[in-house]
Scaffold this motif. Structure first.
Motif, short mmCIF file in Angstrom:
data_model
loop_
_atom_site.label_atom_id
_atom_site.label_comp_id
_atom_site.label_asym_id
_atom_site.label_seq_id
_atom_site.Cartn_x
_atom_site.Cartn_y
_atom_site.Cartn_z
N SER A 114 0.89 -1.19 -0.02
CA SER A 114 -0.07 0.06 -0.14
C SER A 114 1.03 1.46 0.04
N GLU A 115 2.01 1.37 0.39
CA GLU A 115 2.97 2.45 0.68
C GLU A 115 3.27 2.68 -0.66
N VAL A 116 3.90 1.72 -1.33
CA VAL A 116 4.52 1.77 -2.79
C VAL A 116 3.30 2.18 -3.76
N LEU A 117 2.10 1.73 -3.57
CA LEU A 117 0.92 2.17 -4.69
C LEU A 117 0.67 3.68 -4.18
N SER A 118 0.74 4.17 -2.98
CA SER A 118 0.49 5.39 -2.84
C SER A 118 1.45 6.36 -3.24
N TYR A 119 2.81 5.86 -3.34
CA TYR A 119 3.90 6.78 -3.74
C TYR A 119 3.79 6.83 -5.11
N LEU A 120 3.46 5.77 -5.82
CA LEU A 120 3.21 5.77 -7.32
C LEU A 120 2.02 6.52 -7.69
#
Length: 77
Positions: A62-68
């Motif tokens: 979820s952290e990576v998706l929000s960054y993207l």
């Protein structure tokens, strides 16, 4: 212009036309011939983020998706 400068200029022009991946493979082959170990290839950002998202059963997915989403928000619309 002396011969040395002409040859250097010609070499620069030829290098610009060669695919960078081929130059990298040639550099690695030359290092292997000399006996040195070539450096391992560096991960690009996409590969690094994919590995980060998949690590620990997707703990940081979820952290990576929000960054993207933040990174590409303006470019998608």
């Amino acid at each position: 212009m002396d011969e040395r400068k002409k040859l250097l200029l010609l070499m620069r022009e030829i290098r610009k036309k060669i695919d960078p991946r081929i130059l990298e493979r040639a550099r690695e082959a030359a290092l292997t011939q000399v006996g040195e170990q070539p450096t391992p290839p560096q991960d690009n950002e996409a590969s690094r983020l994919f590995k980060l998202a998949r690590a620990d059963n997707g703990a940081r997915k979820s952290e990576v998706l929000s960054y993207l989403e933040k990174k590409f928000r303006g470019k998608l619309n």
